[in-house]
Design a protein around this motif. Structure first.
Motif, mmCIF file in Angstrom:
data_model
loop_
_atom_site.group_PDB
_atom_site.id
_atom_site.type_symbol
_atom_site.label_atom_id
_atom_site.label_comp_id
_atom_site.label_asym_id
_atom_site.label_seq_id
_atom_site.Cartn_x
_atom_site.Cartn_y
_atom_site.Cartn_z
ATOM 1 N N ILE A 124 -9.280 10.184 4.104
ATOM 2 C CA ILE A 124 -8.555 9.815 5.326
ATOM 3 C C ILE A 124 -9.544 9.622 6.477
ATOM 4 O O ILE A 124 -9.528 8.599 7.169
ATOM 5 C CB ILE A 124 -7.480 10.873 5.657
ATOM 6 C CG1 ILE A 124 -6.372 10.838 4.591
ATOM 7 C CG2 ILE A 124 -6.924 10.675 7.061
ATOM 8 C CD1 ILE A 124 -5.417 12.018 4.635
ATOM 9 N N HIS A 125 -10.429 10.597 6.656
ATOM 10 C CA HIS A 125 -11.428 10.485 7.729
ATOM 11 C C HIS A 125 -12.368 9.304 7.509
ATOM 12 O O HIS A 125 -12.708 8.591 8.459
ATOM 13 C CB HIS A 125 -12.237 11.777 7.853
ATOM 14 C CG HIS A 125 -11.480 12.902 8.462
ATOM 15 N ND1 HIS A 125 -11.061 12.912 9.777
ATOM 16 C CD2 HIS A 125 -11.049 14.072 7.934
ATOM 17 C CE1 HIS A 125 -10.418 14.030 10.039
ATOM 18 N NE2 HIS A 125 -10.381 14.755 8.927
ATOM 19 N N ALA A 173 -9.298 -2.065 2.555
ATOM 20 C CA ALA A 173 -10.463 -1.288 2.126
ATOM 21 C C ALA A 173 -10.049 0.142 1.765
ATOM 22 O O ALA A 173 -10.567 0.712 0.799
ATOM 23 C CB ALA A 173 -11.524 -1.280 3.229
ATOM 24 N N LYS A 174 -9.110 0.701 2.508
ATOM 25 C CA LYS A 174 -8.611 2.054 2.194
ATOM 26 C C LYS A 174 -7.929 2.056 0.825
ATOM 27 O O LYS A 174 -8.161 2.964 0.014
ATOM 28 C CB LYS A 174 -7.636 2.509 3.287
ATOM 29 C CG LYS A 174 -6.889 3.804 2.990
ATOM 30 C CD LYS A 174 -7.707 5.013 3.350
ATOM 31 C CE LYS A 174 -6.875 6.287 3.332
ATOM 32 N NZ LYS A 174 -7.170 7.148 2.190
ATOM 33 N N ARG A 175 -7.106 1.049 0.553
ATOM 34 C CA ARG A 175 -6.441 0.966 -0.771
ATOM 35 C C ARG A 175 -7.474 0.872 -1.893
ATOM 36 O O ARG A 175 -7.346 1.535 -2.925
ATOM 37 C CB ARG A 175 -5.497 -0.231 -0.818
ATOM 38 C CG ARG A 175 -4.156 0.024 -0.159
ATOM 39 C CD ARG A 175 -3.161 -1.091 -0.452
ATOM 40 N NE ARG A 175 -3.558 -2.374 0.104
ATOM 41 C CZ ARG A 175 -3.350 -2.742 1.368
ATOM 42 N NH1 ARG A 175 -2.756 -1.929 2.210
ATOM 43 N NH2 ARG A 175 -3.740 -3.929 1.787
ATOM 44 N N ALA A 211 -10.304 3.761 -6.385
ATOM 45 C CA ALA A 211 -11.538 4.091 -7.098
ATOM 46 C C ALA A 211 -11.843 5.590 -7.083
ATOM 47 O O ALA A 211 -12.801 6.018 -7.736
ATOM 48 C CB ALA A 211 -12.704 3.321 -6.487
ATOM 49 N N ASP A 212 -11.056 6.370 -6.376
ATOM 50 C CA ASP A 212 -11.329 7.808 -6.226
ATOM 51 C C ASP A 212 -10.372 8.605 -7.119
ATOM 52 O O ASP A 212 -9.173 8.666 -6.848
ATOM 53 C CB ASP A 212 -11.153 8.209 -4.763
ATOM 54 C CG ASP A 212 -11.564 9.639 -4.482
ATOM 55 O OD1 ASP A 212 -11.334 10.517 -5.342
ATOM 56 O OD2 ASP A 212 -12.102 9.892 -3.391
ATOM 57 N N PRO A 213 -10.888 9.231 -8.188
ATOM 58 C CA PRO A 213 -9.999 9.955 -9.107
ATOM 59 C C PRO A 213 -9.263 11.121 -8.443
ATOM 60 O O PRO A 213 -8.130 11.436 -8.823
ATOM 61 C CB PRO A 213 -10.926 10.439 -10.226
ATOM 62 C CG PRO A 213 -12.307 10.255 -9.729
ATOM 63 C CD PRO A 213 -12.278 9.256 -8.620
ATOM 64 N N PRO A 252 6.989 -4.216 -3.846
ATOM 65 C CA PRO A 252 6.481 -3.659 -5.102
ATOM 66 C C PRO A 252 5.226 -2.819 -4.836
ATOM 67 O O PRO A 252 4.364 -3.206 -4.057
ATOM 68 C CB PRO A 252 6.136 -4.888 -5.936
ATOM 69 C CG PRO A 252 6.768 -6.049 -5.254
ATOM 70 C CD PRO A 252 6.995 -5.658 -3.828
ATOM 71 N N ASP A 253 5.165 -1.670 -5.441
ATOM 72 C CA ASP A 253 4.016 -0.760 -5.293
ATOM 73 C C ASP A 253 3.781 -0.319 -3.851
ATOM 74 O O ASP A 253 2.672 0.075 -3.499
ATOM 75 C CB ASP A 253 2.735 -1.386 -5.860
ATOM 76 C CG ASP A 253 2.856 -1.693 -7.335
ATOM 77 O OD1 ASP A 253 3.467 -0.882 -8.061
ATOM 78 O OD2 ASP A 253 2.358 -2.748 -7.760
ATOM 79 N N GLN A 254 4.788 -0.401 -2.995
ATOM 80 C CA GLN A 254 4.659 0.032 -1.605
ATOM 81 C C GLN A 254 5.402 1.347 -1.437
ATOM 82 O O GLN A 254 6.612 1.400 -1.589
ATOM 83 C CB GLN A 254 5.238 -1.019 -0.653
ATOM 84 C CG GLN A 254 5.064 -0.662 0.805
ATOM 85 C CD GLN A 254 5.683 -1.708 1.720
ATOM 86 O OE1 GLN A 254 6.675 -2.341 1.386
ATOM 87 N NE2 GLN A 254 5.094 -1.894 2.888
#
Length: 125
Positions: free
Chosen positions: A41-42, A72-74, A79-81, A102-104
Motif C-alpha cells: 500500500i505504501h 501499476a498497483k494491480r 506479482a506479490d504472493p 468483471p474481476d472488480q
C-alpha cells in the motif's frame, strides 16, 4: 484534491453474515494486516487509507500522492504472493457489488456533493 493528495472513495460488500463481519474486522484490526500488504500500500504512494462498514457495505477512503498508478498497483499486487494470499483470504468475506465490472472488487464512488463548492449560506437567527 486534499492536503495529502487525491481522495478515492471505493465500495465493496461483505457476504451478509454477522460472523463474517466480525472475522473481517478482526483481520483489519491494528497490527493484523500482514506487513507485506501494508508495504504494498505504501509503495503505491497511498498515503492514507480507512475502511468503514455499515451492515455488509464497506467504504474505503484513500488519499494518494502523485506517484499513485492504479494499473501499476494491480500489476505489483498480482506479482506479490503475499498480497495474493491476502486477496484470497479477503475473497472469503467480500462479494462484488451487483454493478461491479468483471474481476472488480472495489468500485469507485462518484462524488455528488462538496460543501466547499457551495455558496456561503447567509446567517439567520
Amino acid at each position: 484534491m486534499t492536503a495529502r493528495g487525491t481522495r478515492h472513495v471505493l465500495l465493496c460488500d461483505l457476504k451478509d453474515d454477522p460472523r463474517s463481519f466480525e472475522r473481517y474486522e478482526a483481520w483489519h484490526a491494528a497490527g493484523a494486516v500482514p506487513k507485506a500488504v501494508v508495504r504494498s500500500i505504501h509503495a503505491a504512494d497511498i498515503r492514507a487509507m480507512e475502511i468503514y462498514r455499515c451492515g455488509p457495505r464497506l467504504v474505503m477512503v484513500m488519499e494518494t500522492g502523485p506517484g499513485f498508478d492504479p494499473a501499476a498497483k494491480r500489476r505489483a499486487d498480482a506479482a506479490d504472493p503475499d498480497v495474493q494470499a491476502w486477496e484470497r483470504l479477503m475473497d472469503e468475506f467480500q462479494q462484488q457489488l451487483a454493478w461491479a465490472g468483471p474481476d472488480q472488487k472495489w468500485v469507485p464512488a462518484a462524488r455528488i456533493f462538496s460543501l466547499d463548492e457551495q455558496p456561503q449560506a447567509a446567517e439567520t437567527r
